[in-house]
Design a protein around this motif. Structure first.
Motif, PDB file in Angstrom:
ATOM      1  N   TYR A 164      -3.789   2.447  -3.137  1.00  0.00           N
ATOM      2  CA  TYR A 164      -4.986   1.610  -2.992  1.00  0.00           C
ATOM      3  C   TYR A 164      -4.932   0.374  -3.886  1.00  0.00           C
ATOM      4  CZ  TYR A 164      -6.729   3.628  -7.378  1.00  0.00           C
ATOM      5  OH  TYR A 164      -6.877   4.003  -8.687  1.00  0.00           O
ATOM      6  N   SER A 178       0.828  -1.208   0.000  1.00  0.00           N
ATOM      7  CA  SER A 178       0.000   0.000   0.000  1.00  0.00           C
ATOM      8  C   SER A 178       0.862   1.258   0.000  1.00  0.00           C
ATOM      9  CB  SER A 178      -0.939  -0.004   1.208  1.00  0.00           C
ATOM     10  OG  SER A 178      -0.205  -0.034   2.419  1.00  0.00           O
ATOM     11  N   GLN A 229      -1.128  -7.400  -4.401  1.00  0.00           N
ATOM     12  CA  GLN A 229      -1.527  -7.512  -3.005  1.00  0.00           C
ATOM     13  C   GLN A 229      -1.130  -8.838  -2.359  1.00  0.00           C
ATOM     14  OE1 GLN A 229      -5.665  -6.445  -2.397  1.00  0.00           O
ATOM     15  NE2 GLN A 229      -5.574  -4.806  -3.915  1.00  0.00           N
ATOM     16  N   GLY A 238      -4.210  -0.453   0.040  1.00  0.00           N
ATOM     17  CA  GLY A 238      -4.421   0.703   0.896  1.00  0.00           C
ATOM     18  C   GLY A 238      -5.828   1.272   0.752  1.00  0.00           C
TER      19      GLY A 238
END
Length: 339
Positions: A112, A107, A134, A116
Motif C-alpha cells: 500500500y 504496489s 509511487q 496498492g
C-alpha cells in the motif's frame, strides 16, 4: 568558467523567449497587450544575447531569423492544427497507462505504500501519496522503455528525422545536429554519448549548442514524470511539455549561435554523422541495462529533491528572522513571486 555559465543563460532565454512568447502569441483569447508584451520580451532577450556575443560580426542572422520563425511555426502547428491537438489529448491516455503500469510494479514491491490497496481505512487519501515510492519509480519504467526502443531501432529513426530537419533549416549538420535532436528524447548526459567518437573534433560553438540544447529541452524520462504529476491540474500536460521541449530546440540553437557564433561559415551544411548506437544482446538485456541506468537517475533525483527542499527550508528560516512584510513573514517563495 564563462563557457560553463552561458548555457544557463541560454536555458533562460530559450524557455522565456520561445515557450512563453509562442504560447502567449497563439493562446486563444489572448489580448493585444499580451502579444506586444511577448514581442518586446523576445526582442529584449535576443538583444541581451547579442550584447553577450563573443563575435557579433560572425553572427549568421539568416539562420537566427529561420530559428526564430520556426518556433512560431512549430507552436502554430502543434497548438492550432485540430488533429494534433486531439493527439495531445490522446497522449494523456499514454501517461495514464504508464502510470498505472508503474503503480502495478510499486504496489507489488511496496504494497500500500506503493499505491496498492491499504489494509485499513484511510481517512485522508492525499496524505497516503508517497512521491518516492509511487511517482518517481516511473523513471525506472521510462528508462527501460527507452533502452528497449533503442534496441528495436525506433528512436534512432526519429532522431535522424529531427537531425535532417535541423540540417536543412538551420545548417546544423554533423554530430552537433544529431546530438541536438537526441536531446528531445534523451537526457543531457545520454545525448552526447551518442556521438562520443566525434566530441573531441567538435568546434567550441558546436559544443555550446549541444550544452544549450541540453539545458533547454526536457528528457523523455522526466517528461512523462512531469506529465504524471501535473495531469490532475493541467489537461493535456504531456502535450504541453512536449510542445515546449520541441520549441526550445530551435530557441536554444538561436541563442547559442548568437552568443558564440561559429568561426567557420560552411557553404552548405555537412551531412549528419552516424549515431553511436547502444549495443544490447537482446530485448531483455536492453530492459536490464535501461533499468540500471534509470536507477542511477532515480537516486540522483531523490537526493537532489531532499537537498534542495532542505536548503529552501533553511533559507526560509533565515528570512523569518527579518521583520514581516504585508502581515506575513518573508520566504523564498514570496521573494521569487515578487520577481
Amino acid at each position: 568558467m564563462r563557457l560553463a555559465c552561458r548555457p544557463r543563460l541560454a536555458l533562460l532565454f530559450a524557455r522565456r523567449g520561445a515557450e512563453g512568447q509562442a504560447a502567449t502569441l497563439f493562446a486563444e483569447g489572448g489580448s493585444g497587450g499580451f502579444i506586444y508584451h511577448g514581442i518586446i520580451g523576445l526582442a529584449v532577450l535576443i538583444g541581451l544575447a547579442w550584447l553577450l556575443s563573443e563575435a557579433r560580426a560572425r553572427i549568421r542572422w539568416r539562420y537566427v531569423i529561420i530559428a526564430l520563425v520556426s518556433q512560431f511555426v512549430i507552436a502554430l502547428i502543434l497548438l492550432r492544427v485540430p488533429f494534433l491537438r486531439e493527439g495531445f489529448l490522446a497522449l494523456n491516455g499514454v501517461v495514464r497507462a504508464l502510470s498505472d503500469a508503474t503503480r502495478a510494479g510499486t504496489s507489488f514491491v511496496f504494497g500500500y505504500l506503493g499505491g496498492g490497496a491499504a489494509p485499513f481505512t484511510i481517512s485522508d487519501p492525499a496524505a497516503s501519496f508517497i512521491l518516492g515510492l509511487q511517482a518517481l519509480p516511473l523513471i525506472l519504467v521510462m528508462s527501460a522503455l527507452s533502452a528497449l526502443l533503442w534496441h528495436w531501432r525506433v528512436l534512432p529513426w526519429v532522431i535522424r528525422g529531427f537531425a535532417w530537419a535541423l540540417r536543412r533549416s538551420l545548417a546544423l549538420g554533423g554530430a552537433a545536429g544529431v546530438a541536438a535532436a537526441a536531446n528531445i528524447f534523451a537526457g543531457m548526459v545520454e545525448a552526447p554519448l551518442m556521438i562520443r567518437p566525434y566530441l573531441a573534433r567538435m568546434r567550441r560553438s558546436e559544443l555550446f549548442v549541444l550544452m544549450s540544447v541540453g539545458m533547454a529541452t526536457v528528457a523523455g524520462t522526466m517528461m512523462v514524470l512531469y506529465a504524471t504529476i501535473l495531469a490532475p491540474v493541467i489537461p493535456g500536460a504531456l502535450g504541453h511539455i512536449l510542445t515546449a521541449s520541441v520549441i526550445s530546440l530551435p530557441a536554444a540553437i538561436l541563442i547559442a549561435q548568437i552568443m558564440i557564433p561559429d568561426a567557420d561559415l560552411p557553404a552548405a551544411p555537412e551531412a549528419a554523422q552516424p549515431l553511436e548506437m547502444p549495443r544490447y544482446g537482446s530485448a531483455m538485456d536492453a530492459v536490464t541495462v535501461g533499468t540500471q541506468q534509470g536507477l542511477v537517475l532515480l537516486a540522483n533525483v531523490i537526493a537532489m529533491l531532499i537537498v534542495l527542499v532542505a536548503l529552501v527550508a533553511l533559507v526560509n528560516l533565515l528570512l523569518s528572522l527579518l521583520p514581516e512584510m504585508a502581515g506575513a513573514p518573508l520566504s523564498l517563495q514570496r521573494l521569487l513571486g515578487w520577481l
